[in-house]
Design an enzyme around this catalytic site. Sequence first.
Site, PDB file in Angstrom:
ATOM      1  N   ASN A 262     -11.010  -2.481  -5.175  1.00 19.17           N
ATOM      2  CA  ASN A 262     -10.244  -1.397  -6.193  1.00 19.17           C
ATOM      3  C   ASN A 262     -11.247  -1.330  -7.365  1.00 19.17           C
ATOM      4  OD1 ASN A 262      -6.780  -2.681  -5.342  1.00 19.17           O
ATOM      5  ND2 ASN A 262      -8.374  -0.561  -4.114  1.00 19.17           N
TER       6      ASN A 262
ATOM      7  N   ASP B 255       0.860  -1.201   0.096  1.00 15.98           N
ATOM      8  CA  ASP B 255       0.006  -0.240  -0.137  1.00 15.98           C
ATOM      9  C   ASP B 255       0.921   1.178  -0.141  1.00 15.98           C
ATOM     10  OD1 ASP B 255      -2.228   1.066   0.276  1.00 15.98           O
ATOM     11  OD2 ASP B 255      -2.485   1.748   2.149  1.00 15.98           O
TER      12      ASP B 255
HETATM   13  C1  IPE Z   1      -5.527  -2.810  -0.082  1.00 12.24           C
HETATM   14  O1  IPE Z   1      -4.711  -1.422   0.059  1.00 12.24           O
HETATM   15  C2  IPE Z   1      -5.460  -3.513  -1.387  1.00 12.24           C
HETATM   16  C3  IPE Z   1      -4.135  -3.587  -1.434  1.00 12.24           C
HETATM   17  C4  IPE Z   1      -2.865  -3.523  -1.508  1.00 12.24           C
HETATM   18  C5  IPE Z   1      -4.293  -4.209  -3.705  1.00 12.24           C
HETATM   19  P1  IPE Z   1      -6.101  -0.205  -0.324  1.00 12.24           P
HETATM   20  O2  IPE Z   1      -5.894   1.100  -0.958  1.00 12.24           O
HETATM   21  O3  IPE Z   1      -7.225  -0.444  -1.377  1.00 12.24           O
HETATM   22  O4  IPE Z   1      -7.077  -0.245   0.599  1.00 12.24           O
HETATM   23  P2  IPE Z   1      -7.733   1.092   1.728  1.00 12.24           P
HETATM   24  O5  IPE Z   1      -8.576   1.531   0.241  1.00 12.24           O
HETATM   25  O6  IPE Z   1      -6.793   1.767   2.106  1.00 12.24           O
HETATM   26  O7  IPE Z   1      -8.779  -0.226   2.764  1.00 12.24           O
HETATM   27  C1  IPE Z   2      -1.735   0.951  -3.482  1.00 13.63           C
HETATM   28  O1  IPE Z   2      -1.421   1.921  -3.519  1.00 13.63           O
HETATM   29  C2  IPE Z   2      -1.900  -0.391  -4.439  1.00 13.63           C
HETATM   30  C3  IPE Z   2      -3.178  -0.734  -4.748  1.00 13.63           C
HETATM   31  C4  IPE Z   2      -4.169  -0.989  -3.833  1.00 13.63           C
HETATM   32  C5  IPE Z   2      -3.499  -1.459  -6.059  1.00 13.63           C
HETATM   33  P1  IPE Z   2      -2.000   3.109  -3.703  1.00 13.63           P
HETATM   34  O2  IPE Z   2      -2.801   3.012  -4.636  1.00 13.63           O
HETATM   35  O3  IPE Z   2      -4.059   2.132  -2.779  1.00 13.63           O
HETATM   36  O4  IPE Z   2      -1.810   4.174  -2.866  1.00 13.63           O
HETATM   37  P2  IPE Z   2      -2.274   4.572  -1.417  1.00 13.63           P
HETATM   38  O5  IPE Z   2      -2.753   4.254  -0.926  1.00 13.63           O
HETATM   39  O6  IPE Z   2      -3.477   5.941  -2.249  1.00 13.63           O
HETATM   40  O7  IPE Z   2      -1.619   5.874  -1.352  1.00 13.63           O
HETATM   41 MG    MG Z   3      -3.777   3.279  -0.472  1.00  7.39          MG
END
Ligand code: IPE
Ligand code: IPE
Ligand code: MG
Length: 249
Positions: free
Chosen positions: A70, A22
């Site tokens: 997502n 993340d």
């Molecule tokens: C969790 O991260 C999913 C992945 C890393 C693929 P998210 O960014 O989607 O999670 P939330 O929304 O912060 O809980």
């Molecule tokens: C994790 O990074 C990747 C996926 C969830 C696909 P994020 O895209 O959630 O990045 P942040 O959490 O918004 O910084």
């Molecule tokens: Mg995230």
Amino acid sequence: MSLIKDKIDPEKLPQHVAIIMDGNGRWAKSRGEERTFGHKNAINAVRNAINACNEINIPYLTLYTFSSENWNRPAEEVDTLMNLLTETLLVEADEIFSKGLRMHVIGDLEKLPPLVREQLLQVIDLTKENTKGNLVLAISYGSQKEILNAVKNISSDVKEGKVEVENIDEKLFESYLYTKDFPPIDLLIRTSGEIRISNFLLWQIAYAELQFLNVLWPDFTKDIFFQCIVDYQNKERRYGLTGEQVKIQ
Ligand code: IPE
Ligand code: IPE
Ligand code: MG
């Protein structure tokens, strides 16, 4: 030569490490860039995690690549992520193969664009005889859905007389999960500073050690991974017992 790596006890390795990768969006924003710039810069961190596991022989690594939630992100970001997945698979398939890794995918693959699905199946097939380690990609994955699917499938097997209600125990339940062939998670790592699970492997982390790192995913290195393993090895896993009981085991 990594000094941190030398502190790892090869006898006490976790069998299964899972990572919630993340922080890509925030990494990009802090550089004044679009979120997708963060996703592009995440590939190297993925490589670091896979190589670190491979170097110390951790048999199972599960990476949370794309959650069922997502799909609700802006279409442009979802497209970029799907394209990145296809491109990366194309480039990395040989590398995964030559490292002796067997690739698996867990999640609702039906929802994926056909090209992505086909490529995933190709790499799964290419690597199916490999035995050095297992790389599990959680894509279009949601743990609650996985558990509900298991409940539905067990229910229909009960209805058809294939399963007796009295015989439903943890072991039988696990055999209905996507992860049926993998050991439980020993260590769950989440980057980005968020302290939440986000619908990832809820059943499988029952007794996992949890580590939440204040590092954004694109900055993840092999040494950070090795430090996680050292910290993991310094924990006493008690599984409900007292510390004294654990010591005489
Ligand atoms: C969790 O991260 C999913 C992945 C890393 C693929 P998210 O960014 O989607 O999670 P939330 O929304 O912060 O809980
Ligand atoms: C994790 O990074 C990747 C996926 C969830 C696909 P994020 O895209 O959630 O990045 P942040 O959490 O918004 O910084
Ligand atoms: Mg995230």
